[in-house]
Design a protein around this motif. Structure first.
Motif, short mmCIF file in Angstrom:
data_model
loop_
_atom_site.label_atom_id
_atom_site.label_comp_id
_atom_site.label_asym_id
_atom_site.label_seq_id
_atom_site.Cartn_x
_atom_site.Cartn_y
_atom_site.Cartn_z
N SER A 142 -3.69 3.98 -5.53
CA SER A 142 -3.13 3.16 -6.59
C SER A 142 -3.20 3.94 -7.90
O SER A 142 -4.02 4.86 -8.06
N ASP B 281 0.62 4.76 -6.69
CA ASP B 281 1.50 3.61 -6.44
C ASP B 281 1.12 2.45 -7.34
O ASP B 281 -0.07 2.23 -7.61
N SER C 246 -0.80 -3.52 -5.05
CA SER C 246 -1.91 -3.54 -4.12
C SER C 246 -1.45 -3.18 -2.71
O SER C 246 -0.44 -3.70 -2.23
N TYR C 247 -2.21 -2.32 -2.04
CA TYR C 247 -1.88 -1.99 -0.65
C TYR C 247 -2.19 -3.17 0.27
O TYR C 247 -1.56 -3.31 1.33
N PHE D 148 0.87 -5.13 0.10
CA PHE D 148 1.93 -4.42 0.83
C PHE D 148 1.76 -4.62 2.33
O PHE D 148 2.72 -4.84 3.06
N LEU E 111 2.83 0.50 6.23
CA LEU E 111 1.76 1.09 5.45
C LEU E 111 1.39 2.46 6.02
O LEU E 111 1.12 3.40 5.26
N ARG F 247 4.09 4.77 4.89
CA ARG F 247 3.94 5.05 3.46
C ARG F 247 2.88 6.12 3.23
O ARG F 247 3.06 7.02 2.39
N THR F 248 1.78 6.07 3.97
CA THR F 248 0.72 7.06 3.83
C THR F 248 1.21 8.45 4.19
O THR F 248 0.98 9.42 3.47
N ASP G 277 -7.69 5.27 -1.33
CA ASP G 277 -7.70 3.82 -1.12
C ASP G 277 -8.07 3.54 0.33
O ASP G 277 -7.53 4.19 1.24
N LEU H 183 -5.03 2.88 2.76
CA LEU H 183 -4.28 4.07 3.17
C LEU H 183 -5.04 4.84 4.23
O LEU H 183 -4.47 5.29 5.23
#
Length: 371
Positions: free
Chosen positions: A69, A111, A114-115, A118, A127, A130-131, A166, A169
């Motif tokens: 984040s 980003d 909040s993951y 997401f 997710l 995204r990582t 995070d 992630l």
């Protein structure tokens, strides 16, 4: 009790041993299917992504990349930039007036949002994807000067060390990242701070029923992410009796006293073997000062709060694990720039690539402002 000087001296060696699995001999063990994006890249024999990954090794003239984040990236980069606890000549634990990461550049891929949110809205596979996308961007050198720059008119350095800053992630995308890098022979280490800290806790204790508390940012307290990581790590070691309790840090003073009072008030009586801290705003020295007061027989608190602090209790910090791990890796492999200069921080934001049909991303400068 082991003298502090001896414990400090032994710590770099232990960190290097913990780091070896992903820094030197990353294993290609498939325990579950990876995501389509990784399978697609692994199927490529040529092309930019194959060239980006295959056999890549860390180089001194590269960045230390932090992915997470915006808030966590900024704060972690700031803490690492200001860190001065080791001698820059012999790496002994003493301040020498020169930042430990002098001459290095921290590249933040941050980003917004909040993951956890997401994950709830987009699902685990997205997710994970995204990582992987952000790790690929960290290894690439392309930077786009705006969300509408199709060519990538700017550039950055590649990465020699990557931090997944995070826990979401790391937990959801870490496996896919490791699979991709191991399968392509990419030797760039990717550290997951919370896992590193939990591994260290298990390494420091021989107890099968290890009991720890994890102090974190309040936004993570009710998400279950720390319990999920801890349970997976304990199960991998066959430790059925190990347990953890997670608590958000809501205040910045008397952190330990507040937590222990709340712990007892909730009906908990089991002694804690360790407290693990994953909140960059918590000062570890203050916690240690509080601990000395809690266990001192000169204070009444030793009869109440001190009851859950057994002999051999210890603190661990995710920040210190990241800092020590990164510093040890760079030193061991001669990857420091050796420039006598203040560490630099560069900030990038991942955005959707223009006209992309597969939701690919590009990096734009964090300073970009929409006209």
């Amino acid at each position: 009790m082991i003298p502090e000087t001896c414990r400090r001296a032994a710590r770099p060696l232990l960190l290097l041993l913990l780091l070896l699995p992903f820094a030197c001999t990353r294993q290609k063990v498939e325990t579950r299917p990876t995501i389509p994006l990784v399978r697609e890249i692994l199927a490529e024999k040529t092309g930019p992504r194959a060239e980006l990954l295959r056999g890549r090794e860390p180089r001194p003239v590269s960045d230390i990349t932090i992915i997470g984040s915006e808030y966590n990236c900024d704060l972690l980069a700031e803490r690492l930039s200001n860190r001065d606890v080791q001698d820059n000549v012999d790496a002994s634990y003493k301040s020498d007036g020169l930042p430990d990461f002098a001459g290095e550049t921290f590249a933040c891929i941050g980003d917004a949002g909040s993951y956890a949110t997401f994950l709830a809205t987009s699902g685990a596979d997205e997710l994970r994807r995204r990582t992987v996308q952000r790790v690929l961007a960290a290894l690439d050198t392309a930077v786009h000067i705006s969300p509408y720059d199709l060519q990538g008119l700017s550039s950055k350095l590649s990465s020699k060390f990557i931090v997944l800053a995070d826990p979401f992630l790391a937990e959801y995308g870490g496996f896919d990242v490791d699979t991709l890098l191991a399968s392509t022979g990419c030797q760039i280490p990717v550290i997951r701070p919370v896992e590193q800290m939990i591994d260290q806790a298990f390494a420091k204790s021989t107890r099968g029923d290890l009991s720890v508390a994890i102090l974190c940012d309040p936004q993570y307290e009710a998400t279950g992410i720390y319990e999920k990581i801890f349970a997976r790590k304990a199960a991998a070691r066959g430790l059925k009796g190990a347990s953890c309790i997670v608590s958000g840090v809501s205040r910045r003073d008397s952190v330990l006293h507040t937590f222990l009072r709340d712990y007892l008030a909730a009906g908990n009586t089991k002694p804690l073997d360790a407290i693990l801290v994953d909140d960059l705003s918590v000062e570890m020295d203050s916690l240690k000062t509080e601990l000395a007061e809690v266990v001192s027989v000169m204070n009444e608190s030793s009869m109440t709060l001190g009851r859950v602090i057994p002999r051999g209790f210890f603190f661990l910090s995710a920040f210190e694990e990241v800092a020590d791990c990164c510093h040890s890796f760079l030193r061991e492999h001669n990857l420091f720039t050796h420039n006598i200069a203040k560490p630099q921080v560069m900030v990038f934001r991942p955005v959707r690539k223009p006209e992309s049909e597969d939701d690919a991303i590009i990096l734009i400068p964090g300073s970009y402002v929409q006209n």
